[in-house]
Motif scaffolding. Sequence first.
Motif: not given
Length: 481
Positions: A231-241, A259-262, A295-298, A342-346
Motif C-alpha cells: 500500500s506504501k502507506k506510512a501508518f495503518v491501524m487495525e480497527v474492529a467493529e 481529511g485526516r483520520l483521528i 519506519l522511513d516515513r516515520l 493524525e500525523c500522516f497524510d496517507d
Amino acid sequence: MEKFAAYEQRMKKENLSQAAVDAFKGNFDQLVSGVTGLVPEKDIEAVLELPKLSDMKDSKMVDVKAVLSQTAVLKLNGGLGTSMGLEKAKSLLEVKDGNTFLDLIAQQIKYTRKKFDSQVRFVLMNSFSTSADTKAYLHKRHSDLISEPDVELFQNKSPKVDAKTLEPATHPEDPDMEWCPPGHGDIYPSLLGSGMLDRLIKSGIKYLFVSNSDNLGATLDLDLLAYFATSKKAFVMEVAERTAADKKGGHLTKRKSDGRLILRESAMVPDEDKDAFEDISKHKFFNTNNLWVNLDRLKETLTQSNGTLPLPLIKNKKTVNPRDSSSTPVFQLETAMGSAIECFDDAGAVVVPRERFAPVKTCGDLFILRSDAYKITPESTIVLVKSSAPLVKLDDKHYKLVDKMEALVDAPPSLVDATKLTVKGPVKFSKGVVIRGDVTISNDGSSPALLKRTQGSWGHLTPTEAAACIMFSVSANQIVA
C-alpha cells in the motif's frame, strides 16, 4: 519556559534523551496553555467503509521471505499488571500449559523464522519496572533472542507535575514516585532518542508491527503485512467493529478540516455530543492498538516536526503516591501511540476480526484462556476451540487478583460447552469440573465452597440437569439444585 527549565534539568540528570525531553515539553506546553482537546461532532465526519482483512489475500502477491526480512515485531512490555495484583512484568504471567505471554510471543517469532527462513526482527519495549525481570527470563528461557541486537527498546519516564503549582512534583520519602510512565505514545521519542530508529532503518527494516504483549490475538498476519508493504502507506491501524459494549470507548473518525483520520476518545467529546459519540451505527470502529508503521516515513515525519510528533495530551489526575490519596495531587502527562494516525497524510485503517483484539485485562480473561475453550496451535498462537468465547464474570471480591484466583482454582473448569459463567462469592474449583450452557454459582458464606465433580456428575446435579443450564447455588460444601 521558566517552569519548564526545572523539568529539563531533572530529565537531563536522569540521562533521558533530547527526544524524550522534547516530547515532554510538547505535553507540558499543552497543559500550561489549557488545551482542551475537545473534538465536537460538527468538526468530524464518520468513517463508514474501510478495507477488511477477511477480503485480503495479499501475501500471495509478494515475496514473503523478502518482506519478513524487512519487518520488525515490537511488543509493548512496560506494564506490571498492577490491576491484577502483579508486581512483575505482566508478560511473565503464566497463560496456558506452562507458557507465559513472553514464551508464546518468542515461540511465534521462532516459528515464523524457521518456516519462512527469514530473520524477522524482534523487539520488546520495556519500562524501568519490567526491564530486569524480562531480560532475566529471556536469558533463562530464550537466550537466543536476548543475545540479538536491539531486542530491548527502553521506555522513557516523565516527571509528575504538581497539580497546584505546575512545578515538578516531589516525594522525598520515595523519589521514584516523582516519575511516571509517559504512555505508549512514548514509542516514537524512544525509537528516535535511543538511536534504534536509525539502526533499524540502516539494517534494512522498513515495516514495524506494534502491539501489546498481553494481546495474544495480535499475531504477525502475513496478509496484513503484505497489504501494508504494497500500500506504501506510512501508518495503518487495525480497527474492529464497535458493539454496544464498546459505545463508551473511543472511535476512529475523520477531521473535516484536513481529511485526516483521528482517534476520538470520550474525554475529547463535548457534553452535547455524547449521544452521537455513543452511536455505534454512526461511529463504527475502535482502535485495537495493533499498528503498522513505515519506519522511513516515520523518520521523515519526525524530521519535519523537529523530532516530535504532535500527539494529543492525556492528562491523568493522580496523587504523587498512588497508594496514598492524601498525598500531593499531580498530573501524569501521557500520550497514546494510536493518536499518531493524525500525523500522516496517507494513514489508513483495516477492519480486523475481534479475535485480533483479545487483551488479558482481568482474571476473568485469564480464567477463560487457561480453560479448554482455547488451545495452543503448532505456531504457538492461542485460538478459540469454538466460534465464540464464553462470557465469564468472577466476583471481584474474591477473584480480582491473580494470587486470590489461583488459590480458588485448583484447575480451570472445562468451558468448551459453556456460554456464560457467573460466580458470586468464594467458590473453589477442583479438577474435573465441567461447565455447560449458562450457569451461575453463588456462595453467600465467607468460606470458600468446594465445587467438584463426583462419579461423573456435578455434586448433586446430574449431567442432564447441567446440560439444561440450571442455575444453582453453593452453600456449605455441596451443590444444591
